[in-house]
Motif scaffolding. Structure first.
Motif, PDB file in Angstrom:
ATOM      1  N   ALA A  34       8.138   0.415   2.534  1.00  0.00           N
ATOM      2  CA  ALA A  34       7.616   1.515   1.743  1.00  0.00           C
ATOM      3  C   ALA A  34       8.938   2.471   1.664  1.00  0.00           C
ATOM      4  N   ASP A  35       8.885   3.128   0.542  1.00  0.00           N
ATOM      5  CA  ASP A  35       9.911   4.293   0.212  1.00  0.00           C
ATOM      6  C   ASP A  35       9.512   5.567   1.306  1.00  0.00           C
ATOM      7  N   ARG A  36      10.400   5.978   2.074  1.00  0.00           N
ATOM      8  CA  ARG A  36      10.130   7.047   3.272  1.00  0.00           C
ATOM      9  C   ARG A  36      10.898   8.163   2.879  1.00  0.00           C
ATOM     10  N   SER A  47       7.080  21.310  -2.035  1.00  0.00           N
ATOM     11  CA  SER A  47       6.134  20.172  -2.596  1.00  0.00           C
ATOM     12  C   SER A  47       7.204  19.118  -2.778  1.00  0.00           C
ATOM     13  N   VAL A  48       6.435  17.713  -2.612  1.00  0.00           N
ATOM     14  CA  VAL A  48       7.151  16.647  -2.802  1.00  0.00           C
ATOM     15  C   VAL A  48       6.257  15.465  -3.535  1.00  0.00           C
ATOM     16  N   THR A  56       5.630   9.221   3.823  1.00  0.00           N
ATOM     17  CA  THR A  56       6.196  10.435   4.051  1.00  0.00           C
ATOM     18  C   THR A  56       6.112  10.743   5.711  1.00  0.00           C
ATOM     19  N   GLU A  57       7.200  10.755   6.214  1.00  0.00           N
ATOM     20  CA  GLU A  57       7.121  11.192   7.819  1.00  0.00           C
ATOM     21  C   GLU A  57       7.384  12.644   7.949  1.00  0.00           C
ATOM     22  N   ILE A  58       6.591  13.030   8.747  1.00  0.00           N
ATOM     23  CA  ILE A  58       6.705  14.678   9.359  1.00  0.00           C
ATOM     24  C   ILE A  58       7.213  14.573  10.688  1.00  0.00           C
ATOM     25  N   ALA A  98       4.081  12.700  12.464  1.00  0.00           N
ATOM     26  CA  ALA A  98       2.968  11.941  11.793  1.00  0.00           C
ATOM     27  C   ALA A  98       3.529  10.921  10.431  1.00  0.00           C
ATOM     28  N   VAL A  99       3.223  10.029  10.190  1.00  0.00           N
ATOM     29  CA  VAL A  99       3.560   9.126   9.115  1.00  0.00           C
ATOM     30  C   VAL A  99       2.161   9.044   8.184  1.00  0.00           C
TER      31      VAL A  99
END
Length: 138
Positions: A34-36, A47-48, A56-58, A98-99
């Protein structure tokens, strides 16, 4: 004779190590394809835009100052139907991660809280700092 046994053992050990750390591409988790995008402390309030299937990795980093440690809660999505958490947790240092996998179109807010943890004999200010980002999935 001992040198030959040592060399054979060393070669065998290296072969086993190489075999153990080599992983075929087909065994990679679904998020590897996946695109990350990675969001950090500095991305609060942003905002993303993401697409279904993206990750999305936090990564939130704790810090220490004057006998106080400012720790993060694990980031969570407000709408788990839009963003499903595939992995997440906190570290003993106070960092959190988190992912989140974009499951379907929609908008979800991701949030976490930073709190103070005092060393013995220290007092924390009575402040909780929120971290928040909005993720729009199309």
């Amino acid at each position: 004779m001992k040198a030959a046994k040592f060399a054979t053992g060393l070669a065998l050990g290296l072969a086993v190590t190489t075999t153990m750390v080599t992983t075929p591409a087909s065994a990679a988790p679904r998020s590897a394809a996946a695109d990350r995008v990675v969001l950090t402390n500095a991305d609060s309030g942003h905002s993303v835009a993401r697409s279904v299937g993206d990750d999305t990795e936090i990564r939130l980093t704790a810090y220490r100052a004057d006998g106080l440690t400012y720790t993060w809660s694990m980031p969570a999505a407000g709408d788990s139907r839009v963003l499903g958490r595939t992995v997440g947790g906190t570290a003993p240092t106070g960092d959190a991660y988190a992912v989140l996998h974009a499951e379907r179109p929609g908008t979800s807010t991701v949030s976490a809280l930073r709190r103070c943890r005092p060393d013995p004999g220290r007092l924390c200010p009575m402040v909780v700092v929120p971290w928040k980002a909005t993720i729009e999935v199309s």
